[in-house]
Write a protein that holds these residues in place. Structure first.
Motif, mmCIF file in Angstrom:
data_model
loop_
_atom_site.group_PDB
_atom_site.id
_atom_site.type_symbol
_atom_site.label_atom_id
_atom_site.label_comp_id
_atom_site.label_asym_id
_atom_site.label_seq_id
_atom_site.Cartn_x
_atom_site.Cartn_y
_atom_site.Cartn_z
ATOM 1 N N UNK A 24 0.826 -1.216 0.000
ATOM 2 C CA UNK A 24 0.000 0.000 0.000
ATOM 3 C C UNK A 24 0.854 1.258 0.000
ATOM 4 N N UNK A 25 2.149 1.124 0.231
ATOM 5 C CA UNK A 25 3.038 2.281 0.215
ATOM 6 C C UNK A 25 3.712 2.410 -1.154
ATOM 7 N N UNK A 26 3.476 3.559 -1.811
ATOM 8 C CA UNK A 26 4.136 3.818 -3.096
ATOM 9 C C UNK A 26 5.648 3.874 -2.915
ATOM 10 N N UNK A 27 6.086 4.308 -1.730
ATOM 11 C CA UNK A 27 7.521 4.365 -1.440
ATOM 12 C C UNK A 27 8.132 2.969 -1.498
ATOM 13 N N UNK A 28 7.468 2.022 -0.861
ATOM 14 C CA UNK A 28 8.012 0.658 -0.832
ATOM 15 C C UNK A 28 8.005 0.053 -2.230
ATOM 16 N N UNK A 35 8.339 1.625 -4.982
ATOM 17 C CA UNK A 35 9.455 2.255 -5.713
ATOM 18 C C UNK A 35 10.798 1.693 -5.248
ATOM 19 N N UNK A 36 10.933 1.456 -3.948
ATOM 20 C CA UNK A 36 12.211 0.950 -3.420
ATOM 21 C C UNK A 36 12.459 -0.481 -3.906
ATOM 22 N N UNK A 72 13.449 -0.363 -7.541
ATOM 23 C CA UNK A 72 14.833 0.085 -7.694
ATOM 24 C C UNK A 72 15.815 -1.013 -7.282
ATOM 25 N N UNK A 105 3.627 -7.268 0.737
ATOM 26 C CA UNK A 105 3.622 -6.814 2.137
ATOM 27 C C UNK A 105 2.597 -7.638 2.920
ATOM 28 N N UNK A 123 0.827 -6.135 5.998
ATOM 29 C CA UNK A 123 -0.213 -5.219 6.491
ATOM 30 C C UNK A 123 -0.650 -4.266 5.385
ATOM 31 N N UNK A 146 -5.195 -7.994 3.124
ATOM 32 C CA UNK A 146 -3.786 -8.000 3.527
ATOM 33 C C UNK A 146 -3.030 -9.162 2.874
ATOM 34 N N UNK A 151 7.988 -5.520 7.645
ATOM 35 C CA UNK A 151 8.660 -5.299 8.928
ATOM 36 C C UNK A 151 7.869 -5.970 10.043
ATOM 37 N N UNK A 187 12.283 -5.808 6.181
ATOM 38 C CA UNK A 187 12.650 -4.413 5.893
ATOM 39 C C UNK A 187 13.471 -3.877 7.060
ATOM 40 N N UNK A 188 14.443 -3.007 6.837
ATOM 41 C CA UNK A 188 14.948 -2.606 5.531
ATOM 42 C C UNK A 188 15.809 -3.712 4.920
#
Lengths: 153, 129
Positions: free
Chosen positions: B10-14, B16-17, B20, B56, B58, B63, B87, B108-109
């Motif tokens: 649900x996190x766009x950051x994750x 993207x990470x 990458x 993920x 959660x 989920x 995490x 994570x990380x």
């Protein structure tokens, strides 16, 4: 907060943030922290299971871009960083939370994390919020950062 | 062989990470798909050809544990390997997920090297490496 729990909380927070954002920090007395009239952003989340409670982190709004850039491996001026600053802060808290729970309750603890949320805090509201005993102060790359943990009995 | 990989978080950051990290780790990629929760992931799995899922635990709506159970109940997609990236991987939960067919767990990380190690292990195990 019990000192053993506070030690585990602080150590885990600093280790995870260093790994995730490459930012280095130290614990500082809240009374000595320079807020400098900066606006903050608060990320908060709850968790349930063998250990239940809430965890929150408050950072100056002007360092969110740097946090996002470091997590994403991009330049702070990159458009993607600017649009994902709050999401990146929420993710930082999410990762810290999982590690804090396992540091406090052990790797065998069964728990669920609830998706974090973020909200902006005007400078005048920051001092009263972080005055709570639940919050610990850090200087993270020379910026004031607050971490708050509240556990259910 | 290049893989079609679905990243579910649900996190766009994750998302993207992980994207990458896959590129930095030089994982051969044909197409990268993204989903914000288990429900969106199920839609993608039924619509597109996916070789590997990073997921993920959660998430809102559906989920990671629910997604794994839904995949297990659907013969068309039950054999697609799932790797959990989270995490919130306590020992009992990771054990439960592995009992339900999850191939591996990444805490994570994480580093690109860890991603590569898991891809090699999982995709090697299903004969694609």
């Amino acid at each position: 907060m019990h000192s053993d729990k506070q030690d585990a909380l602080c150590t885990t927070f600093l280790e995870v943030v260093e790994h995730l954002t490459f930012m280095f920090g130290e614990i500082v007395s809240k009374q000595e922290m320079p807020l400098g009239g900066r606006d903050f952003t608060l990320a908060r989340m709850s968790f349930a299971g063998d250990l239940a409670g809430r965890l929150a982190v408050a950072v100056p709004a002007d360092i969110k871009g740097e946090i996002a850039a470091n997590i994403l491996g991009l330049d702070p001026d990159d458009l993607q960083c600017r649009t994902m600053m709050d999401d990146a802060l929420a993710e930082m808290l999410n990762v810290v939370c999982g590690h804090v729970i396992m540091a406090l309750a052990g790797a065998e603890a069964d728990f669920k994390l609830v998706t974090p949320e973020t909200l902006d805090l005007a400078a005048e509201n920051v001092a009263s919020m972080v005055a709570s005993d639940d919050f610990v102060g850090f200087m993270l790359d020379d910026n004031p950062v607050f971490l708050g943990l509240s556990l259910e009995d | 062989m290049a893989f079609n990989i679905l990243i579910v978080d649900d996190s766009a950051t994750v998302r993207a990470v992980i994207s990458k990290a896959l590129k930095l780790a030089e994982v051969p990629i044909n197409e990268l798909y993204q989903a914000g929760n288990g429900r969106e992931a199920l839609d993608a799995l039924q619509k597109d050809w996916i070789d590997l899922v990073f997921c993920d635990i959660s998430m809102p709506v559906m989920d990671g544990e629910q997604l794994v159970e839904a995949m297990k109940a659907n013969g068309m997609i039950e054999t697609i390997p799932v790797v959990i990236v989270s995490s919130a991987g306590s020992e009992p939960r990771v054990a439960r997920l592995k009992e339900n067919g999850v191939r591996d767990y990444i805490q994570k990380p994480f580093t690109p090297e860890r991603i590569r190690e898991v891809v090699d292990q999982v995709m090697g195990a299903v004969g694609h490496a």
